[in-house]
Design a protein around this motif. Sequence first.
Motif, PDB file in Angstrom:
ATOM      1  N   TYR A  45       0.821  -1.217   0.000  1.00 22.75           N
ATOM      2  CA  TYR A  45       0.000   0.000   0.000  1.00 22.75           C
ATOM      3  C   TYR A  45       0.853   1.264   0.000  1.00 22.75           C
ATOM      4  O   TYR A  45       0.435   2.311   0.505  1.00 22.75           O
ATOM      5  CB  TYR A  45      -0.959   0.037   1.187  1.00 22.75           C
ATOM      6  CG  TYR A  45      -1.974  -1.089   1.212  1.00 22.75           C
ATOM      7  CD1 TYR A  45      -2.387  -1.723   0.040  1.00 22.75           C
ATOM      8  CD2 TYR A  45      -2.526  -1.526   2.409  1.00 22.75           C
ATOM      9  CE1 TYR A  45      -3.304  -2.752   0.057  1.00 22.75           C
ATOM     10  CE2 TYR A  45      -3.457  -2.551   2.439  1.00 22.75           C
ATOM     11  CZ  TYR A  45      -3.837  -3.167   1.259  1.00 22.75           C
ATOM     12  OH  TYR A  45      -4.746  -4.178   1.280  1.00 22.75           O
ATOM     13  N   GLU A  46       2.040   1.192  -0.562  1.00 21.79           N
ATOM     14  CA  GLU A  46       2.887   2.362  -0.706  1.00 21.79           C
ATOM     15  C   GLU A  46       3.802   2.176  -1.908  1.00 21.79           C
ATOM     16  O   GLU A  46       4.076   1.043  -2.332  1.00 21.79           O
ATOM     17  CB  GLU A  46       3.724   2.599   0.560  1.00 21.79           C
ATOM     18  CG  GLU A  46       4.711   1.499   0.870  1.00 21.79           C
ATOM     19  CD  GLU A  46       5.512   1.772   2.138  1.00 21.79           C
ATOM     20  OE1 GLU A  46       5.277   2.812   2.769  1.00 21.79           O
ATOM     21  OE2 GLU A  46       6.368   0.943   2.478  1.00 21.79           O
ATOM     22  N   LEU A  47       4.259   3.287  -2.459  1.00 24.02           N
ATOM     23  CA  LEU A  47       5.142   3.224  -3.616  1.00 24.02           C
ATOM     24  C   LEU A  47       6.540   2.792  -3.190  1.00 24.02           C
ATOM     25  O   LEU A  47       6.985   3.091  -2.083  1.00 24.02           O
ATOM     26  CB  LEU A  47       5.215   4.589  -4.300  1.00 24.02           C
ATOM     27  CG  LEU A  47       3.905   5.119  -4.922  1.00 24.02           C
ATOM     28  CD1 LEU A  47       4.090   6.561  -5.372  1.00 24.02           C
ATOM     29  CD2 LEU A  47       3.470   4.247  -6.082  1.00 24.02           C
ATOM     30  N   LEU A  48       7.211   2.106  -4.083  1.00 20.61           N
ATOM     31  CA  LEU A  48       8.598   1.712  -3.819  1.00 20.61           C
ATOM     32  C   LEU A  48       9.505   2.873  -4.186  1.00 20.61           C
ATOM     33  O   LEU A  48       9.591   3.262  -5.353  1.00 20.61           O
ATOM     34  CB  LEU A  48       8.964   0.483  -4.653  1.00 20.61           C
ATOM     35  CG  LEU A  48      10.384  -0.067  -4.459  1.00 20.61           C
ATOM     36  CD1 LEU A  48      10.531  -0.669  -3.071  1.00 20.61           C
ATOM     37  CD2 LEU A  48      10.724  -1.107  -5.518  1.00 20.61           C
ATOM     38  N   ASP A  49      10.163   3.475  -3.178  1.00 17.94           N
ATOM     39  CA  ASP A  49      11.091   4.558  -3.467  1.00 17.94           C
ATOM     40  C   ASP A  49      12.497   4.003  -3.626  1.00 17.94           C
ATOM     41  O   ASP A  49      12.755   2.815  -3.417  1.00 17.94           O
ATOM     42  CB  ASP A  49      11.038   5.647  -2.399  1.00 17.94           C
ATOM     43  CG  ASP A  49      11.353   5.128  -1.002  1.00 17.94           C
ATOM     44  OD1 ASP A  49      12.069   4.108  -0.895  1.00 17.94           O
ATOM     45  OD2 ASP A  49      10.887   5.728  -0.015  1.00 17.94           O
ATOM     46  N   ASP A  97      12.525   9.494  -8.318  1.00 16.71           N
ATOM     47  CA  ASP A  97      13.058   9.514  -6.959  1.00 16.71           C
ATOM     48  C   ASP A  97      14.551   9.205  -6.960  1.00 16.71           C
ATOM     49  O   ASP A  97      15.324   9.820  -6.221  1.00 16.71           O
ATOM     50  CB  ASP A  97      12.314   8.500  -6.083  1.00 16.71           C
ATOM     51  CG  ASP A  97      12.696   8.618  -4.616  1.00 16.71           C
ATOM     52  OD1 ASP A  97      12.469   9.695  -4.026  1.00 16.71           O
ATOM     53  OD2 ASP A  97      13.240   7.646  -4.064  1.00 16.71           O
ATOM     54  N   ALA A  98      14.965   8.253  -7.813  1.00 17.51           N
ATOM     55  CA  ALA A  98      16.390   7.922  -7.926  1.00 17.51           C
ATOM     56  C   ALA A  98      17.183   9.107  -8.471  1.00 17.51           C
ATOM     57  O   ALA A  98      18.278   9.418  -7.985  1.00 17.51           O
ATOM     58  CB  ALA A  98      16.567   6.704  -8.833  1.00 17.51           C
ATOM     59  N   ILE A  99      16.614   9.781  -9.474  1.00 14.62           N
ATOM     60  CA  ILE A  99      17.296  10.944 -10.050  1.00 14.62           C
ATOM     61  C   ILE A  99      17.386  12.067  -9.024  1.00 14.62           C
ATOM     62  O   ILE A  99      18.421  12.733  -8.882  1.00 14.62           O
ATOM     63  CB  ILE A  99      16.550  11.421 -11.315  1.00 14.62           C
ATOM     64  CG1 ILE A  99      16.678  10.366 -12.416  1.00 14.62           C
ATOM     65  CG2 ILE A  99      17.099  12.760 -11.798  1.00 14.62           C
ATOM     66  CD1 ILE A  99      15.824  10.652 -13.638  1.00 14.62           C
TER      67      ILE A  99
END
Length: 778
Positions: free
Chosen positions: A111-115, A196-198
Amino acid sequence: MEVKGNIKKSRGLKDFTRLLLGLCLCLFMLCLYQQMRLWQLGVIDSVFIKATALYLLHQLGFTAFVGLVLAFVFRFLESKVPALGFRTTLVFCTMILISEVWLVEYFIHQYELLDYSTFTGLPNINMSMSSMLSGVFLAVIIVGLFWGAYKITTSWHGIIGRMYPLTIVFFVMFLGTFFMEEQPINQNKVQYLVTDAIAQAFDVYEYTGQKEYPLLRPWSPTTGLDGYFKFTQKKPNVVLIVLEDLGADFVNQKGKYRGFTPFLDSLTSVSLSWDHFLSNTLDLESTIPSVLGSLPNGVSGFLRAESPVDRNTLFGLLKANGYRTAFYSGSNTSLTQLDKFLEQEQVDFTNDKSDFGAGYQLLRADKAGNISGYPDKEVYKKWKADFSPTESPRLDVFMLSSLQDMDLLPEKSTYLDILEHKMTNLGLSRESTRFIEKNKDVFAARLYSDDALRQFFMDFKQEEQFKNTIFLITGNKNLQRPNAQRLASYHVPFIIYSPLLTSNTTFKTKASHQDIAPSLLSLLHNTFQFDMPQQMAWLGGDLISKEPKKIALYRNQGVVKDFIIENHFISSGTVYAIDDELGLSGKRTATKDSLQAYFKQFKAIDHYVVEQNKLLPDSLSLFKVSKRRFTNEEKVWIQSVFNGSNFDNAYATARSLAHKGNADRALLLCAYILSEVPGHIDAQILQGRIYAWSKEYAKSLATLEAAVKKYPHYQDAYAALLDVYFWSGKVTNYVWVAAQMERNAIESAQLDQKIERLKVLEQKINSQLSQLDFESTE
């Protein structure tokens, strides 16, 4: 096949557009798949909601963006080698789809995005076998659909020839989504992870301030808690309980899913409690340094910092003032390097998954054969078995993992029956009832945890020390719901209960885990005049202060992701206003630049103090935590015999070296193992035996006695210690060992023989001494 037969021919934009159409179609299918799964789980009320429309729009815009970027690559590569641009686009789109499949499965599961921070710790991500299998199956279907869509559009040349210019329109629509309110439920998952990685790659954590220790400041022991307690002359005991997945949604009448923590609710009514309390991190283990030390996180999490950081926490500060410290958990603390933290804090007694003896019931193995550890009731039972009244005050810390699968618990049917009864009597909304129906394990686990807490209090009440104890209870994150606002994930309960309280109240001020240690120590110092350092480096302050607060929120292990400055919430580059109930009422632009600048400065300081060990000078740290530094020559040799991550293999190598008489090399390898895995008891025992074989009995006894105290249920530690007592002539010390064995219910014929051997030697020595004539002769 048409694709194979023409693979070497030069391709044009019509072929390129057909691939984009396939990509877009598959992304649409994944959107519908996610919403259907969430509806099936009871998380959302319908598949066809506004969030679905926004999700489809995001997928369309993402496809257009990919098309614009790849169009130039496609044309360039086609001009160099026929079909190279086509093949490159084909592979790239396939990789996007497979990645999106796995990220959607992760979102449905968590239930959350993978950062990016979580992605870099991928081996620690917990996903069920069924989720992984469904991911594989879905990936095969989606890739097949992608190929099928490409083949079906073979004859659409006329239509496709007029479609490519529409990508400009779609891209404009994509840009428009940046001005809409984004929620994890409607975002393209690949886009989020990549951006997010950038963002992390280009986010410069360069501290440019003048202060060597930017968080260090004079300590002022002020707290508004003083007026709520009436202490005796004895220092109070402190019990801290951190319950995984205990969020504000469960607690009290305001909770969305109220009624599933009846004991905690009753306790709250006679306690100090906080309505607007926040966890600084959603990761359970990372909660411990946050609560106990008000500590920053650094780049990869405080527990995972490359080098130890000098600090002062409740463990050290209370121990310096006469407290006995203990830590209890049913999970494996070495997996998250929490064992290193506890070792550095010189906790008097630690108990995790490896320290339970006979008579305690492990959770059942899951479908993959893994056993996560011991459930709450067994951990409390272990505490009860170890408890013995002392004159010294105590600090007992509990970190209790939630049950992800009730099938692993033998008492499953009992709590499912209670759940059914609750659902018919609580008067919940239709939406809440449906969600509970689809997630019965989650709510049954909450009932189990609450019942275990109730039993713990009943047991503790039988002890005289209960009357002089302060209990602090909190959670690490709220119930994860994909359609909830981002700040809601951090919203957790916090209560302080004690027979020493003079009144109960509920505070409306915002506070966080990082406020607990400063407030508790101020409360105790003001009454008992604790011996404390004059300077501290805490991120938090007073729990009930009404002054504007700055609260760092780290989501999972890794850099600070979100931030609260007064009544503003910064997340993913956007500034929101926070209302009186922790809701996000809208985007703010007027003060955005100044708030973002402060946030950037804080991230630089947070990174600097952890990575450079600049939290406080080592002269102020009660326990020096400097990690042993190995010379370059030693490192090269260690790498030559051990270059993996399996430290049991390293131990086997060290043992082999010791048996061959190479004591120095064996000790070096043991030291390396213990520097990386402080809880590797076998390496510590081997170290003690090698010292004894070299007749360094003082070192040997210190090492092995520490091992027995630390792991009182491990028989090999007793065996080694009894051997060294025999070799060194410490014949009377077996009495202490025998007492420890009896206390921890250890029965072993081998250990009994070793004790008997010492008794015989003791009798022989006493007989020889009795025959000596000590009278002087003239």
